[in-house]
Design an enzyme around this catalytic site. Structure first.
Site, PDB file in Angstrom:
ATOM      1  N   GLY A 148       0.650  -1.090  -0.089  1.00  0.00           N
ATOM      2  CA  GLY A 148      -0.135   0.081  -0.019  1.00  0.00           C
ATOM      3  C   GLY A 148       0.679   1.097   0.063  1.00  0.00           C
ATOM      4  O   GLY A 148       1.953   1.190   0.453  1.00  0.00           O
ATOM      5  N   CYS A 149       0.269   2.344  -0.247  1.00  0.00           N
ATOM      6  CA  CYS A 149       1.091   3.607  -0.548  1.00  0.00           C
ATOM      7  C   CYS A 149       1.577   3.987   1.001  1.00  0.00           C
ATOM      8  O   CYS A 149       2.747   4.325   1.153  1.00  0.00           O
ATOM      9  CB  CYS A 149       0.085   4.724  -1.092  1.00  0.00           C
ATOM     10  SG  CYS A 149      -1.649   4.890  -0.225  1.00  0.00           S
ATOM     11  N   TYR A 150       0.583   3.994   1.984  1.00  0.00           N
ATOM     12  CA  TYR A 150       0.899   4.478   3.334  1.00  0.00           C
ATOM     13  C   TYR A 150       2.188   3.602   3.916  1.00  0.00           C
ATOM     14  O   TYR A 150       3.074   3.963   4.434  1.00  0.00           O
ATOM     15  CB  TYR A 150      -0.243   4.638   4.300  1.00  0.00           C
ATOM     16  CG  TYR A 150      -0.888   5.918   4.245  1.00  0.00           C
ATOM     17  CD1 TYR A 150      -0.683   6.930   4.284  1.00  0.00           C
ATOM     18  CD2 TYR A 150      -2.358   5.520   3.959  1.00  0.00           C
ATOM     19  CE1 TYR A 150      -1.346   8.181   4.273  1.00  0.00           C
ATOM     20  CE2 TYR A 150      -3.221   7.037   3.880  1.00  0.00           C
ATOM     21  CZ  TYR A 150      -2.604   8.092   3.976  1.00  0.00           C
ATOM     22  OH  TYR A 150      -3.471   9.219   4.115  1.00  0.00           O
ATOM     23  N   THR A 152       4.508   1.865   2.266  1.00  0.00           N
ATOM     24  CA  THR A 152       5.407   2.002   1.457  1.00  0.00           C
ATOM     25  C   THR A 152       6.327   3.274   2.269  1.00  0.00           C
ATOM     26  O   THR A 152       7.442   3.033   2.491  1.00  0.00           O
ATOM     27  CB  THR A 152       5.340   2.304   0.095  1.00  0.00           C
ATOM     28  OG1 THR A 152       4.654   0.975  -0.603  1.00  0.00           O
ATOM     29  CG2 THR A 152       6.600   2.604  -0.708  1.00  0.00           C
ATOM     30  N   ALA A 153       5.830   4.303   2.271  1.00  0.00           N
ATOM     31  CA  ALA A 153       6.453   5.163   2.965  1.00  0.00           C
ATOM     32  C   ALA A 153       6.881   5.324   4.321  1.00  0.00           C
ATOM     33  O   ALA A 153       8.010   5.572   4.700  1.00  0.00           O
ATOM     34  CB  ALA A 153       5.378   6.694   2.701  1.00  0.00           C
TER      35      ALA A 153
END
Length: 345
Positions: A148-150, A152-153
Site C-alpha cells: 500500500g501507499c502509506y 511504503t512510505a
C-alpha cells in the site's frame, strides 16, 4: 513482453499506462476488465488518445496466457482474490495492486477490510513486493502483493531503525498525510471539491486498513512489535504522501550516526534518497517519480527520532513500485522505465 492490466480505468491503471508506454521491454499492453467490457480506454482517459486505442476485454483464464506474459490487477478489493490465483495457474505472473493478498492472516484481513479473505493458499503464494527489503523473494515470485501507499512510505522510513533494534517499538507514532488520489477515482463526499478544497481532514481514526499491513512487516523485522499508532489525513492536493514518524531512541544517537545508518542501508537503492542534515523533503520534490525521499533528526531534549518520508502515492506507492517489481521478476535492470525526474513545480 506483453502485459495485461485489469482495472485500467482507475488511477493506478492510468499510471500504469503512462509508465509502461516508455518501458523498453514492453511491446504490447492488453486491457482487461471485470465489469466494463467493450469500453474504449479513451472514453475514460482521453489523454491516452493515439497511444492506447484498445477496448477493454473480458477476462478468459483459458486464453490469457496466450495473450500476455504477466498481469497487473489495479482493482478494488475483492477482484484480485477471485482472479489472481486462476491467472497464475494459467501461467502468467501476477502483480496485485489491491490489498487482497497483503495480510497473511485471513482473520485479520476480514476484520479490517470487512469482506471475505482470499483463499489461504493464494495468500501464502503471494510475495510482499517491497523491493528494498524483499528483493530476492520478489525475483522468484509468481504472484506479487504490491504494498500500500502509506505502508511504503512508512516502512522505508522505519526499516533501518527497526531492523537494527534502535528504538522502543511501543513508542512508534506515524502521522501521515495524503493527496486525494489515494482515495481512488470513485466520487465520495470526503473527496468532493467543495468538501476538500481549502480543507484538511483526519479520517478513519484507528481504523485504517493499512495499520495491520504496517504492523505485519514490522513484526517480521522485530518480534517485539505489537501495535503502532498510525493516523492518516487528507490534504487538498492530488498526489503525494508525507509520513512523519516519531519513535523513542533506546540510547542517545548523534545526527551523524543516524544519517550514516540510513545512507548505508539505502546506498545501493536506486529510488531511496536520504537528505543531508537539516534538510527535509516535500511531496512536490518526488511528484510523478518513483523516489522515496527521507529526512531525519534526533531531538536530544526528548530522546525522540523524527523521520520524514515522502512518496508520490500513485507511483512509488502503487504503479511505479509495481513496475519496479516487474523488472525484478523478469531480470531487467530495476530502474528500467522508471528513471523519471520529478515534476516541479
Amino acid at each position: 513482453m506483453r502485459v495485461g492490466i485489469i482495472g485500467a480505468t482507475g488511477y493506478g491503471g492510468a499510471e500504469l499506462l503512462r509508465l509502461l508506454n516508455q518501458h523498453p521491454h514492453v511491446q504490447e499492453v492488453v486491457l482487461y476488465t471485470s465489469s466494463k467490457e467493450g469500453m474504449n480506454i479513451q472514453e475514460s482517459y482521453p489523454h491516452v488518445s493515439d497511444i492506447y486505442t484498445q477496448t477493454l476485454k473480458s477476462i478468459n483464464v483459458t486464453t490469457i496466457k496466450d495473450e500476455v506474459d504477466m498481469v497487473f490487477l489495479a482493482t478494488p478489493p475483492g477482484v484480485s482474490a477471485e482472479w489472481s490465483g486462476q491467472i497464475a495457474e494459467a501461467g502468467c505472473k501476477v502483480i496485485d495492486l489491491s490489498g487482497d493478498l497483503r495480510l497473511q492472516n485471513p482473520d485479520v484481513y476480514e476484520k479490517w477490510y470487512k469482506r471475505e479473505a482470499a483463499p489461504l493458499a493464494l495468500i501464502k503464494d503471494a510475495v510482499y513486493g517491497l523491493p528494498e527489503w524483499n528483493r530476492e523473494a520478489i525475483k522468484k515470485a509468481q504472484i506479487i502483493s504490491n504494498p500500500g501507499c502509506y505502508p511504503t512510505a512508512t516502512l522505508l522510513g522505519l526499516a533501518p531503525l527497526v531492523k537494527n533494534k534502535l528504538i522502543d517499538v511501543e513508542s512508534i507514532i506515524i502521522d501521515a498525510k495524503s493527496g486525494t488520489s489515494g482515495a481512488g477515482r470513485s466520487p465520495s463526499a470526503i473527496t468532493h471539491f467543495s468538501e476538500m478544497n481549502e480543507n484538511f481532514k483526519i479520517y478513519q481514526i484507528n481504523q485504517h486498513k493499512h495499520i495491520p499491513e504496517i504492523e505485519q512487516t514490522l513484526q517480521e523485522w522485530d518480534e517485539k512489535v505489537e501495535t503502532i499508532t498510525f493516523q492518516p489525513h487528507l490534504v487538498p492536493m492530488v498526489r503525494g504522501i508525507m509520513a512523519t514518524i516519531y519513535a523513542k531512541a533506546k540510547q542517545p544517537i548523534s545526527e551523524e550516526m543516524l544519517r550514516h545508518l540510513y545512507k548505508e542501508a539505502y546506498k545501493n537503492e536506486p529510488f531511496v534518497r536520504i537528505r543531508p542534515e537539516g534538510a527535509y523533503p516535500a511531496t512536490k520534490e518526488v511528484y510523478g517519480s518513483n523516489y522515496c525521499d527521507i529526512g531525519l533528526t534526533y531531538d536530544e531534549r526528548t530522546g525522540r527520532i523524527t523521520i520524514v518520508s515522502v512518496i508520490d502515492n500513485v507511483v512509488k506507492g502503487a504503479s511505479g513500485q509495481a513496475i519496479q517489481n516487474l523488472n525484478l521478476m523478469h531480470g531487467f535492470e530495476e530502474s528500467t522505465g522508471l528513471s523519471l525526474v520529478p515534476m516541479y513545480p
